[in-house]
Design a protein around this motif. Structure first.
Motif, PDB file in Angstrom:
ATOM      1  N   PRO A  51      22.676  -3.635  65.741  1.00 21.61           N
ATOM      2  CA  PRO A  51      22.575  -5.055  66.089  1.00 21.61           C
ATOM      3  C   PRO A  51      23.849  -5.544  66.766  1.00 21.61           C
ATOM      4  CG  PRO A  51      21.925  -4.676  63.800  1.00 21.61           C
ATOM      5  CD  PRO A  51      22.548  -3.406  64.289  1.00 21.61           C
ATOM      6  N   MET A  52      23.675  -6.386  67.793  1.00 19.37           N
ATOM      7  CA  MET A  52      24.811  -6.937  68.525  1.00 19.37           C
ATOM      8  C   MET A  52      24.833  -8.446  68.384  1.00 19.37           C
ATOM      9  SD  MET A  52      25.663  -6.737  72.605  1.00 19.37           S
ATOM     10  CE  MET A  52      26.449  -8.126  73.419  1.00 19.37           C
ATOM     11  N   VAL A  53      26.020  -8.986  68.172  1.00 18.45           N
ATOM     12  CA  VAL A  53      26.244 -10.423  68.163  1.00 18.45           C
ATOM     13  C   VAL A  53      27.026 -10.755  69.427  1.00 18.45           C
ATOM     14  CG1 VAL A  53      27.304 -12.358  66.959  1.00 18.45           C
ATOM     15  CG2 VAL A  53      26.264 -10.488  65.646  1.00 18.45           C
ATOM     16  N   PRO A  54      26.443 -11.493  70.386  1.00 20.39           N
ATOM     17  CA  PRO A  54      27.171 -11.814  71.622  1.00 20.39           C
ATOM     18  C   PRO A  54      28.302 -12.796  71.357  1.00 20.39           C
ATOM     19  CG  PRO A  54      25.041 -12.922  71.581  1.00 20.39           C
ATOM     20  CD  PRO A  54      25.071 -12.020  70.388  1.00 20.39           C
ATOM     21  N   VAL A  55      29.455 -12.525  71.963  1.00 18.67           N
ATOM     22  CA  VAL A  55      30.641 -13.348  71.750  1.00 18.67           C
ATOM     23  C   VAL A  55      31.266 -13.692  73.090  1.00 18.67           C
ATOM     24  CG1 VAL A  55      32.911 -13.506  70.665  1.00 18.67           C
ATOM     25  CG2 VAL A  55      31.087 -12.216  69.543  1.00 18.67           C
ATOM     26  N   GLY A  56      31.450 -14.982  73.342  1.00 18.67           N
ATOM     27  CA  GLY A  56      32.208 -15.420  74.498  1.00 18.67           C
ATOM     28  C   GLY A  56      31.488 -15.250  75.818  1.00 18.67           C
ATOM     29  N   PRO A  57      32.232 -15.425  76.912  1.00 17.72           N
ATOM     30  CA  PRO A  57      31.660 -15.282  78.259  1.00 17.72           C
ATOM     31  C   PRO A  57      31.500 -13.816  78.634  1.00 17.72           C
ATOM     32  CG  PRO A  57      33.988 -15.745  78.417  1.00 17.72           C
ATOM     33  CD  PRO A  57      33.651 -15.823  76.954  1.00 17.72           C
ATOM     34  N   SER A  58      30.793 -13.569  79.717  1.00 19.70           N
ATOM     35  CA  SER A  58      30.601 -12.212  80.210  1.00 19.70           C
ATOM     36  C   SER A  58      31.939 -11.579  80.577  1.00 19.70           C
ATOM     37  CB  SER A  58      29.697 -12.236  81.446  1.00 19.70           C
ATOM     38  OG  SER A  58      29.807 -11.038  82.183  1.00 19.70           O
ATOM     39  N   ALA A  59      32.201 -10.404  80.014  1.00 20.90           N
ATOM     40  CA  ALA A  59      33.430  -9.691  80.368  1.00 20.90           C
ATOM     41  C   ALA A  59      33.383  -9.229  81.817  1.00 20.90           C
ATOM     42  CB  ALA A  59      33.626  -8.505  79.427  1.00 20.90           C
ATOM     43  N   ARG A  60      32.208  -8.855  82.262  1.00 18.00           N
ATOM     44  CA  ARG A  60      32.083  -8.396  83.655  1.00 18.00           C
ATOM     45  C   ARG A  60      32.365  -9.536  84.625  1.00 18.00           C
ATOM     46  NH1 ARG A  60      27.325  -4.547  86.105  1.00 18.00           N
ATOM     47  NH2 ARG A  60      28.107  -4.460  88.244  1.00 18.00           N
ATOM     48  N   ALA A  61      31.850 -10.730  84.314  1.00 15.01           N
ATOM     49  CA  ALA A  61      32.072 -11.869  85.197  1.00 15.01           C
ATOM     50  C   ALA A  61      33.553 -12.225  85.279  1.00 15.01           C
ATOM     51  CB  ALA A  61      31.266 -13.071  84.707  1.00 15.01           C
ATOM     52  N   LEU A  62      34.245 -12.161  84.144  1.00 17.00           N
ATOM     53  CA  LEU A  62      35.673 -12.457  84.159  1.00 17.00           C
ATOM     54  C   LEU A  62      36.455 -11.387  84.917  1.00 17.00           C
ATOM     55  CD1 LEU A  62      36.447 -13.743  80.535  1.00 17.00           C
ATOM     56  CD2 LEU A  62      36.312 -15.085  82.638  1.00 17.00           C
ATOM     57  N   THR A  63      36.046 -10.135  84.728  1.00 12.73           N
ATOM     58  CA  THR A  63      36.790  -9.025  85.318  1.00 12.73           C
ATOM     59  C   THR A  63      36.595  -8.937  86.823  1.00 12.73           C
ATOM     60  OG1 THR A  63      36.578  -7.784  83.258  1.00 12.73           O
ATOM     61  CG2 THR A  63      37.151  -6.528  85.218  1.00 12.73           C
ATOM     62  N   THR A  64      35.390  -9.233  87.281  1.00 10.06           N
ATOM     63  CA  THR A  64      35.067  -9.027  88.693  1.00 10.06           C
ATOM     64  C   THR A  64      35.045 -10.331  89.484  1.00 10.06           C
ATOM     65  OG1 THR A  64      32.683  -9.167  88.223  1.00 10.06           O
ATOM     66  CG2 THR A  64      33.709  -6.983  88.164  1.00 10.06           C
ATOM     67  N   ALA A  65      35.629 -11.390  88.936  1.00 10.86           N
ATOM     68  CA  ALA A  65      35.672 -12.663  89.656  1.00 10.86           C
ATOM     69  C   ALA A  65      36.306 -12.468  91.029  1.00 10.86           C
ATOM     70  CB  ALA A  65      36.461 -13.689  88.855  1.00 10.86           C
ATOM     71  N   ALA A  66      35.771 -13.197  92.008  1.00 10.63           N
ATOM     72  CA  ALA A  66      36.254 -13.035  93.384  1.00 10.63           C
ATOM     73  C   ALA A  66      37.742 -13.325  93.508  1.00 10.63           C
ATOM     74  CB  ALA A  66      35.455 -13.948  94.321  1.00 10.63           C
ATOM     75  N   LYS A  67      38.220 -14.291  92.748  1.00  8.21           N
ATOM     76  CA  LYS A  67      39.628 -14.654  92.794  1.00  8.21           C
ATOM     77  C   LYS A  67      40.349 -14.044  91.604  1.00  8.21           C
ATOM     78  CE  LYS A  67      42.751 -18.641  92.809  1.00  8.21           C
ATOM     79  NZ  LYS A  67      42.844 -20.118  92.716  1.00  8.21           N
ATOM     80  N   PRO A  68      41.345 -13.176  91.829  1.00  6.97           N
ATOM     81  CA  PRO A  68      42.077 -12.584  90.705  1.00  6.97           C
ATOM     82  C   PRO A  68      42.744 -13.673  89.869  1.00  6.97           C
ATOM     83  CG  PRO A  68      42.607 -11.472  92.772  1.00  6.97           C
ATOM     84  CD  PRO A  68      41.834 -12.699  93.130  1.00  6.97           C
ATOM     85  N   PRO A  69      42.829 -13.469  88.554  1.00 10.55           N
ATOM     86  CA  PRO A  69      43.452 -14.480  87.705  1.00 10.55           C
ATOM     87  C   PRO A  69      44.937 -14.634  88.010  1.00 10.55           C
ATOM     88  CG  PRO A  69      43.089 -12.459  86.474  1.00 10.55           C
ATOM     89  CD  PRO A  69      42.402 -12.280  87.785  1.00 10.55           C
ATOM     90  N   THR A  70      45.412 -15.857  87.951  1.00  9.90           N
ATOM     91  CA  THR A  70      46.834 -16.124  88.095  1.00  9.90           C
ATOM     92  C   THR A  70      47.484 -16.070  86.723  1.00  9.90           C
ATOM     93  OG1 THR A  70      46.588 -18.508  87.778  1.00  9.90           O
ATOM     94  CG2 THR A  70      46.276 -17.649  90.019  1.00  9.90           C
ATOM     95  N   PRO A  71      48.816 -15.962  86.671  1.00  6.20           N
ATOM     96  CA  PRO A  71      49.478 -15.984  85.361  1.00  6.20           C
ATOM     97  C   PRO A  71      49.133 -17.220  84.542  1.00  6.20           C
ATOM     98  CG  PRO A  71      50.997 -15.221  87.036  1.00  6.20           C
ATOM     99  CD  PRO A  71      49.758 -15.655  87.756  1.00  6.20           C
ATOM    100  N   ALA A  72      48.917 -18.342  85.220  1.00  2.00           N
ATOM    101  CA  ALA A  72      48.581 -19.570  84.497  1.00  2.00           C
ATOM    102  C   ALA A  72      47.188 -19.506  83.887  1.00  2.00           C
ATOM    103  CB  ALA A  72      48.676 -20.768  85.444  1.00  2.00           C
ATOM    104  N   ASP A  73      46.341 -18.602  84.398  1.00  2.00           N
ATOM    105  CA  ASP A  73      44.978 -18.487  83.867  1.00  2.00           C
ATOM    106  C   ASP A  73      44.942 -17.796  82.500  1.00  2.00           C
ATOM    107  OD1 ASP A  73      43.742 -19.678  86.051  1.00  2.00           O
ATOM    108  OD2 ASP A  73      43.565 -17.775  87.135  1.00  2.00           O
ATOM    109  N   LEU A  74      45.940 -16.966  82.216  1.00  2.00           N
ATOM    110  CA  LEU A  74      45.883 -16.145  81.001  1.00  2.00           C
ATOM    111  C   LEU A  74      45.796 -16.974  79.728  1.00  2.00           C
ATOM    112  CD1 LEU A  74      48.326 -13.206  81.845  1.00  2.00           C
ATOM    113  CD2 LEU A  74      45.837 -13.177  81.796  1.00  2.00           C
TER     114      LEU A  74
END
Length: 445
Positions: A51-74
């Motif tokens: 059984p899986m309990v989904p947690v938080g936003p999609s990891a794939r969506a965060l990882t493959t976002a068109a704009k790389p995260p800035t230090p302020a995003d962390l």
């Protein structure tokens, strides 16, 4: 007995928990896994009957976002992940006998805080040792927070690392802890690691050299035999000629992926080899439709890697270990985080080549492939394959259940679990290091 396993991250953070969950269920425990709500994770766990309990936003969506995260995003992303842990893991862990926390540090901090609130014994696990303080190496720097170039003392660097982690994650963690009636944490990293963390890696590929101030339990890598058959079309391609070279970057968002795919395919063809290209999260694909290339999606790497001439990959812990167990020579093109470390281990063991940097050129990848496809490297890879253990998940499951039973006897509910060190991972300091290259074939290139 009920156990909850919590993680947030890429496929490499989820797959080991599948193995542990299956082993725990085989020993009679009830298990559920808290993980990102990505479809491939859900399908993998469902296929294993977990059984899986989904947690938080999609990891794939965060990882493959068109704009790389800035230090302020962390800090903002960390706050989002921590809040999701408190919301979802609390319900999943209610009434459990133990919690296993892994994944990115803010997620593990949130899960461990939930265990603390509920009075559930917990254990912190890492799938690579670079987050564990050691005077023998420097820590990894977080994006936008480089260490001062004049500081070279590893102990000082680890102190700076602790300060960075507190600055990035401390406020979000303590805000959520306060809402749960928990006291603030002074040092996030030390809170997550605890006094006796578990290291779920293979001692041959990833030897832990004990520092004096951290008691690490190295269980071995958590993996299961993958019984899934390869697709019939892929089998036909493999049977139609000499072993191809596999190219794939897993869950990494390779920047300029079209160029990387083109360069990789051209470099492999120049070696006179066919190519298997894995789409992965980067969406890799050949630039043409020639019949010497085959593109795959989700596939059984254990079976596939046993049939290829070499594996070109990003250097994730899971892919590195799977290729090593299959005896496949490797070319590691590290993209981020711990991947340069695994590239270095592959090169040090003589089972492949470490590419210098994340962006290969035709010339640089051709040179690395020349090393990997050499006969000496194949012989070395075959020898190392026979040394890599596959029973880490079973070892960890038995240690966990034993620790739960001992903890229940001592009535010490809200504590970190303290299992005995598994006998097979202890090392005699007088013995030759198992990674000494003279223990293996000397013809490696």
């Amino acid at each position: 007995m009920r156990v909850v396993l919590s993680t947030y991250g890429s496929r490499g953070d989820v797959e080991p928990l599948v193995a542990l969950a299956v082993r725990l269920r085989g020993l009679g425990a009830e298990v559920r896994v808290c993980a990102p709500p990505d479809e491939d994770f859900a399908q993998r766990l469902a296929g294993a009957g977990v059984p899986m309990v989904p947690v938080g936003p999609s990891a794939r969506a965060l990882t493959t976002a068109a704009k790389p995260p800035t230090p302020a995003d962390l800090p903002r992303r960390a706050a989002q992940v921590i809040a999701a842990q408190f919301a979802a893991v609390t319900a999943a862990a209610e009434g459990c006998d133990a919690l296993v926390a892994t994944g990115m540090m803010p997620a593990a901090a949130g899960a461990l805080s939930v265990a603390e609130k509920l009075g559930i014994p917990s254990v912190s696990v890492t799938f690579q040792q670079l987050t564990l303080p050691s005077p023998q190496r420097p820590p990894l720097a977080y994006p936008g927070r480089p260490f001062p170039p004049e500081v070279t003392d590893n102990r000082v660097l680890w102190d700076l690392d602790a300060q960075s982690i507190d600055a990035l994650f401390g406020e979000a963690l303590n805000t959520n802890r306060a809402s749960f009636g928990l006291p603030p944490v002074d040092g996030v990293r030390d809170y997550v690691i605890g006094d006796r963390p578990w290291l779920a890696t293979d001692p041959v590929l990833d030897p832990w050299r004990e520092p004096v101030d951290l008691d690490v339990v190295q269980t071995g890598v958590w993996t299961l035999p993958d019984e899934r058959p390869l697709p019939a079309e892929l089998v036909a391609f493999l049977d139609a000629g000499a072993p191809p070279v596999y190219v794939g970057f897993g869950s990494m968002p390779v920047r300029g992926s079209a160029d990387v795919a083109r360069v990789a395919v051209d470099a492999v063809r120049a070696q006179g080899r066919r190519v298997v290209v894995a789409r992965g999260w980067a969406g890799l694909a050949p630039a043409d439709d020639r019949d010497d290339c085959f593109t795959v999606g989700e596939v059984n790497h254990q079976a596939l890697f046993g049939r290829v001439a070499a594996v070109v990959h990003h250097g994730g812990a899971g892919t590195t270990t799977t290729a090593a167990r299959a005896g496949a020579p490797q070319v590691v093109v590290p993209q981020a985080a711990d991947q340069p470390y695994w590239a270095g281990r592959v090169a040090d063991l003589g089972i492949g080549a470490a590419h210098d940097g994340p962006t290969p050129t035709f010339e640089s990848l051709s040179a690395a492939l020349g090393t990997a496809l050499g006969g000496g490297t194949r012989a070395r890879a075959t020898a190392v394959a026979g040394m890599v253990r596959s029973d880490g998940a079973r070892v960890a499951a038995e240690l966990l259940l034993d620790a739960i039973n001992r903890n229940a006897t001592s009535r010490n509910a809200a504590s970190r679990l303290q299992p005995p060190v598994p006998a097979r991972t202890t090392r005699d300091p007088r013995a030759r290091d198992r990674n000494d290259r003279t223990d293996l074939p000397t013809s490696a290139t």
